[in-house]
Design a protein around this motif. Sequence first.
Motif, mmCIF file in Angstrom:
data_model
loop_
_atom_site.group_PDB
_atom_site.id
_atom_site.type_symbol
_atom_site.label_atom_id
_atom_site.label_comp_id
_atom_site.label_asym_id
_atom_site.label_seq_id
_atom_site.Cartn_x
_atom_site.Cartn_y
_atom_site.Cartn_z
ATOM 1 N N SER A 1 0.880 -0.916 -0.336
ATOM 2 C CA SER A 1 -0.255 -0.132 -0.248
ATOM 3 C C SER A 1 0.893 1.354 0.153
ATOM 4 C CB SER A 1 -1.227 0.001 1.354
ATOM 5 O OG SER A 1 0.038 0.248 2.612
ATOM 6 N N ALA A 2 0.486 2.024 -0.895
ATOM 7 C CA ALA A 2 1.225 3.573 -0.998
ATOM 8 C C ALA A 2 0.779 4.590 0.385
ATOM 9 C CB ALA A 2 1.089 4.142 -2.331
ATOM 10 N N THR A 3 2.260 5.067 0.502
ATOM 11 C CA THR A 3 2.128 6.108 1.792
ATOM 12 C C THR A 3 2.364 7.472 1.624
ATOM 13 O OG1 THR A 3 4.528 5.880 1.866
ATOM 14 C CG2 THR A 3 2.118 3.904 3.657
ATOM 15 N N ARG A 4 2.829 7.733 -0.080
ATOM 16 C CA ARG A 4 3.287 9.271 -0.212
ATOM 17 C C ARG A 4 2.814 8.937 -1.822
ATOM 18 N NH1 ARG A 4 4.681 13.991 1.581
ATOM 19 N NH2 ARG A 4 5.368 14.321 0.700
ATOM 20 N N ALA A 5 2.570 9.879 -2.606
ATOM 21 C CA ALA A 5 2.327 10.585 -3.786
ATOM 22 C C ALA A 5 2.737 11.535 -4.124
ATOM 23 C CB ALA A 5 0.875 9.964 -4.138
ATOM 24 N N ASN A 6 3.508 11.666 -5.307
ATOM 25 C CA ASN A 6 3.605 12.473 -6.454
ATOM 26 C C ASN A 6 2.822 13.171 -7.325
ATOM 27 O OD1 ASN A 6 5.949 13.042 -5.001
ATOM 28 N ND2 ASN A 6 6.887 11.659 -6.675
ATOM 29 N N LEU A 7 1.937 14.400 -7.444
ATOM 30 C CA LEU A 7 0.765 14.404 -8.666
ATOM 31 C C LEU A 7 1.572 15.610 -9.237
ATOM 32 C CD1 LEU A 7 -1.644 14.468 -9.319
ATOM 33 C CD2 LEU A 7 -2.119 17.245 -8.086
ATOM 34 N N LYS A 8 1.897 15.233 -10.689
ATOM 35 C CA LYS A 8 3.068 15.988 -12.098
ATOM 36 C C LYS A 8 1.756 16.020 -12.428
ATOM 37 C CE LYS A 8 6.864 13.893 -12.840
ATOM 38 N NZ LYS A 8 7.584 12.995 -13.765
ATOM 39 N N ILE A 9 1.470 17.110 -12.400
ATOM 40 C CA ILE A 9 1.097 18.051 -13.845
ATOM 41 C C ILE A 9 1.617 18.692 -14.832
ATOM 42 C CG2 ILE A 9 -0.915 20.335 -13.523
ATOM 43 C CD1 ILE A 9 -1.613 19.961 -10.492
ATOM 44 N N ASN A 10 1.253 19.005 -15.842
ATOM 45 C CA ASN A 10 2.004 19.058 -17.328
ATOM 46 C C ASN A 10 1.065 20.343 -18.374
ATOM 47 O OD1 ASN A 10 4.131 17.684 -16.935
ATOM 48 N ND2 ASN A 10 2.919 15.857 -18.120
ATOM 49 N N ALA A 11 1.062 21.575 -18.599
ATOM 50 C CA ALA A 11 0.766 22.399 -19.253
ATOM 51 C C ALA A 11 1.381 22.951 -20.630
ATOM 52 C CB ALA A 11 0.467 23.621 -18.075
ATOM 53 N N GLU A 12 0.867 22.286 -21.322
ATOM 54 C CA GLU A 12 1.237 22.811 -22.816
ATOM 55 C C GLU A 12 0.113 24.128 -22.907
ATOM 56 O OE1 GLU A 12 1.491 19.660 -25.637
ATOM 57 O OE2 GLU A 12 2.594 18.574 -24.410
ATOM 58 N N TYR A 13 1.532 25.167 -23.039
ATOM 59 C CA TYR A 13 0.076 26.482 -23.557
ATOM 60 C C TYR A 13 0.561 27.399 -25.005
ATOM 61 C CZ TYR A 13 4.019 29.193 -21.720
ATOM 62 O OH TYR A 13 5.586 30.214 -21.263
#
Length: 163
Positions: free
Chosen positions: A90-102
């Motif tokens: 089970s996971a205890t930490r997570a990375n949220l990666k947001i990519n924006a192309e504009y």
Amino acid sequence: MKKIKFFLIIFSLSFFSNCGFEPIYSSHNKSNEELLHISVKNIKDRAGQILKNDLSKKLNPQNKKTITKYYLFVDLSENIEETGIRKDMSATRANLKINAEYKLLTVKDAEIILKSSIEALSSYDIVESIYATIIAEKDARNKGLKIISDSIINELAIYFNNK
């Protein structure tokens, strides 16, 4: 000794005041005037709405009525990667990666004048409480969107300042 310090201070002040440094967001900078003429087009999903509102507030803080010269199109994508894994998998930490192309287009001929991409990474804890994990993920998303918004504004200001 005091005279030497005094002359060194005067010399350093006069030397550094003439270096040509000019802040991007100064009141007499032409890039600030051009930022008012950018219209942010709708971005999909709730994260896109948050980003659009933040960009619109930063581009035109006084909400002045101006003629639109440029359209800003932003495409968002996000990915969650679980990083802290226990023995029971089970996971205890997570990375949220947001990519924006504009891309920034002119209104009159739809020419792309600026195109770039930005990535923001935010981490959050995954805990036993589902509600706490959802709130932590939401907070990480908002922080990532703020980083993206600030980066886009800075790149636009630098572009118009160098134009």
